[in-house]
Enzyme design. Structure first.
Site, short mmCIF file in Angstrom:
data_model
loop_
_atom_site.label_atom_id
_atom_site.label_comp_id
_atom_site.label_asym_id
_atom_site.label_seq_id
_atom_site.Cartn_x
_atom_site.Cartn_y
_atom_site.Cartn_z
N SER A 40 39.72 24.95 -5.73
CA SER A 40 39.02 23.67 -5.68
C SER A 40 37.98 23.52 -6.80
CB SER A 40 38.36 23.47 -4.32
OG SER A 40 37.22 24.27 -4.22
N LYS A 65 31.54 23.82 -3.87
CA LYS A 65 31.71 22.46 -4.41
C LYS A 65 30.51 22.09 -5.28
CE LYS A 65 35.48 21.09 -2.14
NZ LYS A 65 35.79 22.35 -1.56
#
Lengths: 440, 193
Positions: B115, B152
């Site tokens: 990610s 993130k």
């Protein structure tokens, strides 16, 4: 309590000395939960490798699972219990970090045990522009923020009082006890809460009408001295707010004893094998002695039978040594007098005491210095070889069956995650000194 | 306590030596140590001699010892320039110091998943995470969203906070309930061999 009026005050001042005690909450289990957040809120225990719980998280404690309970019993209470092998390497990293954080505030820090510290913050109000309890709370907050574990803290006028405070509210507790509140607070503290009062002392004091710590402080000094001797009068002064015991800032590196033991399954009556297990422990304990540049003058060996009974024997050497060959010879002789061919054994162990720094020469007139030097040289050479080729690459022949066993039935599940999931470049014997967080 | 006294004593002596290029006399040391009796000076000197800070000859005169900071010599000028290497009195830092500013609050995390691929963080990378930092917009954080921990970008728009993946495959995450930040990524380590 109305009976305890100001007339009973022990002291008027608030903090003539400000001593803080910081105590990790279920430290080992908390470190595991901090490393693996998925374990937070779940009952977690450590000690898988030895079958007995060495630390239980508060979630486990709430179910009645405590330190010392066997894993078998614990699993019966809670089948969903998370059982982890001890990872002392990680615990000591967290411990070291905790002490370092406290040292940012004050240089007077005593490493009392792996998860406990005392520190003296007297005189620091000016530079932190905060009250003593506020400084103590900041220490606690920084530890919790940076380590992700909770600790309990207590602040008072002496080590004994600070320790009572940190135990007063747990986990995540904070208790501040200034001198002018001693009389109110100590009325509610049972004698067992004092570090240094064992069950016998408590029974003795109770017979003289001392029901709580306050009663003890109100007895005359002569009473404490007469009943409990020097320690009794020191504690009496400490509990009255006088800092008798100082903060010992030296790092605890003095080993009082070094021990090694190992369980083997299934239990066996095979003499050669049990002896091999014992000698393996001897070898391993000697390596530890040498690694820390120590030598021992006494040793005790013990064997544990199938039904958990112990039999052991102790011996004193005529000089201090750290040579495997010296200890192996003595242990083999001791083993003969302990081993009973009719019994089955499940564990063996060795304990070294009377530990000195290596180099302290305690040779007698009748020793053979050449032989001593030779055996020492053999040990040093063996250590060098084993450092290069792995532990036990060279070992005593009689210990062979026990060492072979390790290779055959390696209990991989009993090893800490950090030792099995190695990072690139790490080895089984050497890893990065930073905790590895697990998120999945 | 004892050590502090010694440290300041050694420091004042080395300062004197650096300036005067000789050892002070006992009466000069009275002032340096801030004491009134020569006996106190004598005792301190004795301890320092034992610790090897300086030597004492038969006549009782002192000379700097091995632990003493030497005078800086910038090479002997014969007919040219002093060696530039010796003039360069720079400090160095270890890779540890370079990567980590707060060792007590820094942890390792092995990256799992893709990610953050576009941010240059690959699966198997080892990121260093600092626990006690307040994230700024654009920082890479370890955060818990809906009971799952992820890596993130931390993004702020006005008062809103959201998490953005470093990979177009994944949509931005608007935390519904509480957003727990485990730490801020301060470095990424990838070891090739």
């Amino acid at each position: 309590m109305s009976e305890n009026t100001d007339r009973n005050m022990i002291m008027l001042a608030s903090y003539p000395r400000a001593i803080v005690h910081i105590d990790g909450d279920a430290f080992f289990a908390s470190c595991e939960q901090a490393q693996d957040p998925s374990l937070k809120g779940r009952p977690v225990v450590t000690g898988k490798e030895r079958g007995i719980i060495s630390s239980a998280s508060y979630e486990a404690k709430a179910l009645g699972i405590k330190r010392g309970v066997s894993l078998y019993d614990a699993k019966k209470i809670c089948p969903a219990l998370v059982v982890l092998p001890s990872d002392y390497e990680t615990y000591s990293i967290y411990s070291e970090r905790m002490f370092n954080i406290i040292r940012r505030f004050t240089p007077d820090v005593e490493e009392f045990s792996i998860d406990e510290a005392f520190c003296d913050i007297t005189g620091l109000r000016r530079i932190y522009r905060a009250s003593y309890p506020a400084i103590a709370e900041n220490i606690k907050r920084d530890i919790q923020k940076e380590l992700g574990i909770t600790v309990s803290a207590g602040i008072s006028l002496s080590k004994t009082l600070a320790k009572i405070c940190s135990r007063f509210k747990k986990p995540d507790g904070f208790t501040a006890l200034p001198g002018h509140r001693l009389h109110e607070f100590l009325v509610n503290i049972p004698l067992e809460m004092v570090c240094g009062f064992g069950p016998n002392t408590v029974s003795l004091l109770t017979k003289y009408g001392v029901k709580n710590v306050f009663d003890y402080t109100k007895k005359p000094a002569a009473f404490a001295e007469k009943m409990l001797g020097k320690i009794g009068s020191e504690l009496w002064r400490e509990l009255r707010g006088e800092a008798v015991y100082g903060i010992c800032t030296e790092k605890k590196e003095k080993y009082l004893s070094i021990s090694k033991s190992r369980t083997f399954t299934p239990p066996t009556g095979n003499k050669a094998y049990v002896k091999a297990e014992l000698l393996r422990n001897v070898e391993s304990a000697c390596m530890k002695l040498r690694r820390h540049f120590l030598s021992a003058g006494r040793l005790a060996i013990y064997l544990r039978t199938k039904d958990f009974k112990h039999s052991g024997i102790e011996a004193k050497l005529n000089r201090h040594t750290s040579s495997t060959l010296d200890f192996a010879a003595v242990s083999a002789t001791l083993f003969e007098s302990v081993f009973d061919a009719r019994l089955f054994y499940r564990a063996s162990g060795i304990v070294f005491t009377d530990i000195l720094q290596e180099g302290v020469d305690s040779r007698t007139l009748f020793d053979d210095p050449v032989k001593i030097e030779k055996t020492a040289k053999i040990s040093r050479t063996v250590d060098e070889i084993n450092n290069l080729y792995g532990k036990y690459a060279v070992h005593i022949a009689a210990a062979d069956p026990a060492i072979k066993r390790k290779e055959n039935t390696y209990a991989r599940n009993d090893l800490a995650r950090r030792k099995t999931a190695l990072l690139k470049g790490e080895t089984f014997r050497k890893r990065l000194n930073i905790p590895l967080v697990k998120l999945k | 306590m004892e050590n502090d006294v010694m440290r300041t004593a050694v420091k004042s002596l080395s300062e004197f030596y650096a300036k005067a290029k000789r050892m002070p006399s006992y009466s000069e040391m009275l002032g340096l140590f801030g004491v009134r009796s020569k006996n106190a000076v004598f005792k301190r000197v004795d301890t320092m001699v034992k610790k090897g800070y300086f030597h004492k000859d038969e006549k009782g005169r002192l000379s700097p010892g091995r632990l003493f900071k030497p005078l800086k010599m910038l090479g002997i000028v014969t007919a040219g320039f002093p060696s530039p290497a010796e003039e360069e009195l720079v400090d160095t830092m270890s890779l540890d110091e370079y990567l980590i500013s707060n060792p007590e609050a820094t942890y390792l995390l092995k990256v799992d998943g893709d990610s953050m691929l576009d941010a240059g963080i690959q699966p198997g990378d080892l990121v260093l995470v600092q626990r006690n930092l307040t994230p700024k917009s654009g920082d890479i954080v370890v955060a818990q969203v809906d009971n799952e921990w992820t890596l993130k970008f931390f993004q702020k728009r006005g008062r809103d906070v959201y998490l953005k993946a470093g990979n177009k495959k994944y949509p931005a995450i608007m935390p519904k309930n509480e957003l727990i930040i485990g730490g801020v990524v301060i470095a990424n380590v990838r070891k090739y061999r």
